[in-house]
Design an enzyme around this catalytic site. Structure first.
Site, PDB file in Angstrom:
ATOM      1  N   THR A  22      -4.784  -6.250  10.150  1.00 43.43           N
ATOM      2  CA  THR A  22      -4.462  -6.481  11.568  1.00 43.43           C
ATOM      3  C   THR A  22      -5.298  -5.583  12.491  1.00 43.43           C
ATOM      4  O   THR A  22      -5.645  -4.455  12.119  1.00 43.43           O
ATOM      5  CB  THR A  22      -2.962  -6.163  11.801  1.00 43.43           C
ATOM      6  OG1 THR A  22      -2.710  -6.098  13.197  1.00 43.43           O
ATOM      7  CG2 THR A  22      -2.552  -4.833  11.199  1.00 43.43           C
ATOM      8  N   ASP A  23      -5.568  -6.070  13.685  1.00 44.73           N
ATOM      9  CA  ASP A  23      -6.337  -5.274  14.666  1.00 44.73           C
ATOM     10  C   ASP A  23      -5.611  -3.992  15.061  1.00 44.73           C
ATOM     11  O   ASP A  23      -6.212  -3.068  15.608  1.00 44.73           O
ATOM     12  CB  ASP A  23      -6.677  -6.107  15.907  1.00 44.73           C
ATOM     13  CG  ASP A  23      -5.489  -6.772  16.582  1.00 44.73           C
ATOM     14  OD1 ASP A  23      -4.337  -6.535  16.151  1.00 44.73           O
ATOM     15  OD2 ASP A  23      -5.712  -7.538  17.546  1.00 44.73           O
ATOM     16  N   GLU A  24      -4.298  -3.934  14.760  1.00 48.22           N
ATOM     17  CA  GLU A  24      -3.524  -2.749  15.157  1.00 48.22           C
ATOM     18  C   GLU A  24      -3.981  -1.481  14.426  1.00 48.22           C
ATOM     19  O   GLU A  24      -3.685  -0.373  14.866  1.00 48.22           O
ATOM     20  CB  GLU A  24      -2.027  -2.993  14.943  1.00 48.22           C
ATOM     21  CG  GLU A  24      -1.560  -4.172  15.765  1.00 48.22           C
ATOM     22  CD  GLU A  24      -0.074  -4.443  15.680  1.00 48.22           C
ATOM     23  OE1 GLU A  24       0.704  -3.496  15.562  1.00 48.22           O
ATOM     24  OE2 GLU A  24       0.293  -5.632  15.739  1.00 48.22           O
ATOM     25  N   TYR A  50       4.033   0.479  11.122  1.00 50.63           N
ATOM     26  CA  TYR A  50       3.443  -0.776  10.620  1.00 50.63           C
ATOM     27  C   TYR A  50       1.926  -0.642  10.494  1.00 50.63           C
ATOM     28  O   TYR A  50       1.352  -0.865   9.421  1.00 50.63           O
ATOM     29  CB  TYR A  50       3.802  -1.946  11.546  1.00 50.63           C
ATOM     30  CG  TYR A  50       2.960  -3.185  11.304  1.00 50.63           C
ATOM     31  CD1 TYR A  50       3.007  -3.871  10.092  1.00 50.63           C
ATOM     32  CD2 TYR A  50       2.098  -3.687  12.294  1.00 50.63           C
ATOM     33  CE1 TYR A  50       2.224  -5.004   9.861  1.00 50.63           C
ATOM     34  CE2 TYR A  50       1.325  -4.813  12.076  1.00 50.63           C
ATOM     35  CZ  TYR A  50       1.388  -5.469  10.862  1.00 50.63           C
ATOM     36  OH  TYR A  50       0.606  -6.585  10.641  1.00 50.63           O
ATOM     37  N   LYS A  82      -0.573  -0.578   7.139  1.00 44.38           N
ATOM     38  CA  LYS A  82      -1.659  -1.545   6.935  1.00 44.38           C
ATOM     39  C   LYS A  82      -2.997  -0.803   6.791  1.00 44.38           C
ATOM     40  O   LYS A  82      -3.841  -1.175   5.974  1.00 44.38           O
ATOM     41  CB  LYS A  82      -1.739  -2.533   8.101  1.00 44.38           C
ATOM     42  CG  LYS A  82      -0.571  -3.479   8.224  1.00 44.38           C
ATOM     43  CD  LYS A  82      -0.416  -4.435   7.052  1.00 44.38           C
ATOM     44  CE  LYS A  82      -1.513  -5.454   6.951  1.00 44.38           C
ATOM     45  NZ  LYS A  82      -1.278  -6.429   5.856  1.00 44.38           N
TER      46      LYS A  82
HETATM   47  N1  LIG Z   1       1.298 -12.363  12.439  1.00 42.80           N
HETATM   48  C1  LIG Z   1       0.191 -11.861  12.987  1.00 42.80           C
HETATM   49  O1  LIG Z   1      -0.081 -12.057  14.182  1.00 42.80           O
HETATM   50  C2  LIG Z   1      -0.790 -11.073  12.133  1.00 42.80           C
HETATM   51  C3  LIG Z   1      -2.005 -10.673  12.693  1.00 42.80           C
HETATM   52  C4  LIG Z   1      -2.924  -9.993  11.888  1.00 42.80           C
HETATM   53  C5  LIG Z   1      -2.624  -9.721  10.569  1.00 42.80           C
HETATM   54  N2  LIG Z   1      -1.435 -10.104  10.051  1.00 42.80           N
HETATM   55  C6  LIG Z   1      -1.153  -9.834   8.625  1.00 42.80           C
HETATM   56  O2  LIG Z   1      -1.055 -11.090   7.986  1.00 42.80           O
HETATM   57  C7  LIG Z   1      -0.135 -11.011   6.901  1.00 42.80           C
HETATM   58  C8  LIG Z   1       0.924 -12.079   7.033  1.00 42.80           C
HETATM   59  O3  LIG Z   1       1.617 -11.912   8.262  1.00 42.80           O
HETATM   60  P1  LIG Z   1       2.793 -12.913   8.689  1.00 42.80           P
HETATM   61  O4  LIG Z   1       2.905 -12.851  10.165  1.00 42.80           O
HETATM   62  O5  LIG Z   1       2.606 -14.213   8.020  1.00 42.80           O
HETATM   63  O6  LIG Z   1       4.055 -12.163   8.053  1.00 42.80           O
HETATM   64  P2  LIG Z   1       5.509 -12.713   7.740  1.00 42.80           P
HETATM   65  O7  LIG Z   1       6.424 -11.577   7.991  1.00 42.80           O
HETATM   66  O8  LIG Z   1       5.763 -14.006   8.434  1.00 42.80           O
HETATM   67  O9  LIG Z   1       5.463 -13.030   6.177  1.00 42.80           O
HETATM   68  C9  LIG Z   1       5.401 -12.034   5.195  1.00 42.80           C
HETATM   69  C10 LIG Z   1       5.709 -12.667   3.849  1.00 42.80           C
HETATM   70  O10 LIG Z   1       5.576 -11.648   2.838  1.00 42.80           O
HETATM   71  C11 LIG Z   1       6.709 -11.695   1.998  1.00 42.80           C
HETATM   72  N3  LIG Z   1       6.971 -10.346   1.476  1.00 42.80           N
HETATM   73  C12 LIG Z   1       7.372  -9.250   2.188  1.00 42.80           C
HETATM   74  N4  LIG Z   1       7.537  -8.203   1.364  1.00 42.80           N
HETATM   75  C13 LIG Z   1       7.221  -8.632   0.121  1.00 42.80           C
HETATM   76  C14 LIG Z   1       7.197  -7.994  -1.157  1.00 42.80           C
HETATM   77  N5  LIG Z   1       7.541  -6.705  -1.321  1.00 42.80           N
HETATM   78  N6  LIG Z   1       6.796  -8.722  -2.239  1.00 42.80           N
HETATM   79  C15 LIG Z   1       6.450 -10.033  -2.090  1.00 42.80           C
HETATM   80  N7  LIG Z   1       6.489 -10.684  -0.911  1.00 42.80           N
HETATM   81  C16 LIG Z   1       6.870  -9.990   0.179  1.00 42.80           C
HETATM   82  C17 LIG Z   1       7.857 -12.204   2.876  1.00 42.80           C
HETATM   83  O11 LIG Z   1       8.920 -12.759   2.112  1.00 42.80           O
HETATM   84  C18 LIG Z   1       7.130 -13.234   3.745  1.00 42.80           C
HETATM   85  O12 LIG Z   1       7.100 -14.502   3.129  1.00 42.80           O
HETATM   86  C19 LIG Z   1       0.417  -9.586   6.919  1.00 42.80           C
HETATM   87  O13 LIG Z   1      -0.292  -8.821   5.984  1.00 42.80           O
HETATM   88  C20 LIG Z   1       0.137  -9.101   8.335  1.00 42.80           C
HETATM   89  O14 LIG Z   1      -0.020  -7.709   8.370  1.00 42.80           O
HETATM   90  C21 LIG Z   1      -0.499 -10.775  10.801  1.00 42.80           C
END
Ligand SMILES: NC(=O)c1ccc[n+]([C@@H]2O[C@H](COP(=O)([O-])OP(=O)(O)OC[C@H]3O[C@@H](n4cnc5c(N)ncnc54)[C@H](O)[C@@H]3O)[C@@H](O)[C@H]2O)c1
Length: 355
Positions: free
Chosen positions: A137-139, A162, A166
């Site tokens: 993430t950009d954060e 968070y 990451k």
């Molecule tokens: N949502 C955004 O805007 C965004 C932006 C940049 C990066 N990201 C990154 O993208 C990835 C996905 O983000 P998202 O928004 O889809 O998240 P989300 O919270 O919607 O989904 C996370 C998933 O991971 C699973 N999970 C959590 N802990 C777990 C564990 N210990 N073992 C197995 N599975 C586990 C959860 O059940 C869920 O299905 C993350 O790594 C996040 O940091 C998200």
């Protein structure tokens, strides 16, 4: 170009992971297998993948309910499917939750990533075509001053539990390329929006509150700036980098589409007013400024030249189209939102996975 065949997608039942699995099967010509490893936390919803399960379940799509912190359970999945690729989305992902309970973030985001890397290191050899792709993430870069942009070379400065978790994971991934010769890539994305996003996040929360005529909470003065990327464009960036990216490298993938939170919410109100036949201003009157989040970063902004020049990726969905598609999806999938909110999908999980 890598030929990726037995792909472990972690967190495939979450927002971006489930969009990615749809994208892989439906938009890329991919002909291998996907093994979705997900613990099913509050954010994981297997109902997101019903279409994939029906079409490919048991032949090219497999679900394993596994916690990535459980090293032995991961071991069994790597063996069972002869995993040649990890595409790692699984994470605790909500900043507000990390402020109130950071432990789960360290556990999953740091220790879970470490376990996956160790599993890969145990089996894979440099040059054997196997690959580990990590999603970040950009954060991790911290807060950007007006006019500044984060480059892949910008020093990390995470400011919430968070983003710190990451950042730790990103460093671990890179260290495995450098130290052990593991083939790895990282993509760093900005705020995603689109279908299947858990309703605690800004866009679905606002849409939902508008439909229920509830206040629309905006942090602080509403002037925090975020860059918005359509989730489908994030999926294409992840796939292109996993296939074509250079090992050990990180690639920024943003929307190049910056909005203050208040501008975004106002724009969303206008779209919703038009789509639901309300008078202009009907939803805007619900906007309520609330106490700011502690340590709230002012602005994130990614420079995306590297992924464009070296990988040939670019965004394909502009903000107007993306917002329109997203609002339509939430309006047409009220039952999905209701199920998630009421926990009914938990019932579905219990029935289908005997939990
Ligand atoms: N949502 C955004 O805007 C965004 C932006 C940049 C990066 N990201 C990154 O993208 C990835 C996905 O983000 P998202 O928004 O889809 O998240 P989300 O919270 O919607 O989904 C996370 C998933 O991971 C699973 N999970 C959590 N802990 C777990 C564990 N210990 N073992 C197995 N599975 C586990 C959860 O059940 C869920 O299905 C993350 O790594 C996040 O940091 C998200």
């Amino acid at each position: 170009m890598r030929k990726l065949q037995n792909i472990m997608v972690t967190g495939g039942c979450g927002f971006i992971g489930s969009n990615f699995i749809h994208y892989l099967f439906e938009d890329t010509g991919f002909d291998g297998r996907v093994i979705n490893v997900d613990k099913l936390t509050y954010a994981g919803n297997p109902a997101n993948l019903v279409r994939i399960e029906q079409k490919y379940g048991g032949t090219r799509y497999f679900f394993e309910r596994v916690d990535i912190v459980d090293f032995d359970a991961l071991d069994a999945v790597f063996d069972k499917y002869d995993i040649d690729t990890v595409i790692h989305f699984a994470a605790e992902s909500h900043v507000d939750r990390s402020i109130h309970g950071p432990k789960a973030f360290i556990r999953t985001n740091v220790l879970g990533t470490f376990n996956l890397l160790e599993q890969a290191r145990k089996r894979w050899r440099p040059g054997d075509g196997r690959h580990f792709h990590h999603i970040s993430t950009d954060e991790v870069y911290g807060s950007a001053e007006p006019g500044d942009y984060f480059y892949e070379t910008t020093a990390y400065s995470p400011r919430s539990p968070y983003s710190a978790s990451k950042a730790a994971a990103d460093h671990l991934v890179r260290s495995y390329a450098n130290t052990y010769g593991l083939s790895t890539t990282v993509t760093i994305a900005s705020n995603n929006y689109g279908p299947y996003q858990f309703p605690e996040k800004l866009l679905p929360l606002m849409i939902n509150n508008m439909l229920e005529e509830k206040p629309l909470p905006v942090y602080g003065d509403g002037m925090n700036v975020r860059d918005w990327l359509y989730v489908g464009d994030h999926c294409s960036a992840v796939w292109m980098v996993a296939v074509h990216g250079k090992s050990g490298q990180t690639y920024n993938a943003g929307g190049e589409n910056e909005w203050t939170n208040i501008e975004l919410v106002q724009r969303l109100c206008g779209i919703m007013e038009a789509k639901t036949g309300k008078t202009p201003g009907h939803y805007k009157r619900l906007i309520t400024f609330v106490k700011d989040r502690p340590g709230h970063d002012r602005r994130y902004a990614l420079n995306c030249d590297k992924i464009k020049k070296q990988i040939g990726w670019k965004q394909s969905v502009d903000f107007e189209e993306g917002l329109d598609k997203t609002v339509d999806w939430y309006l047409n999938n009220r039952q999905w939102v209701e199920n998630v909110k009421t926990g009914e999908y938990r019932e579905w999980i219990r029935k289908n996975y005997s939990i």
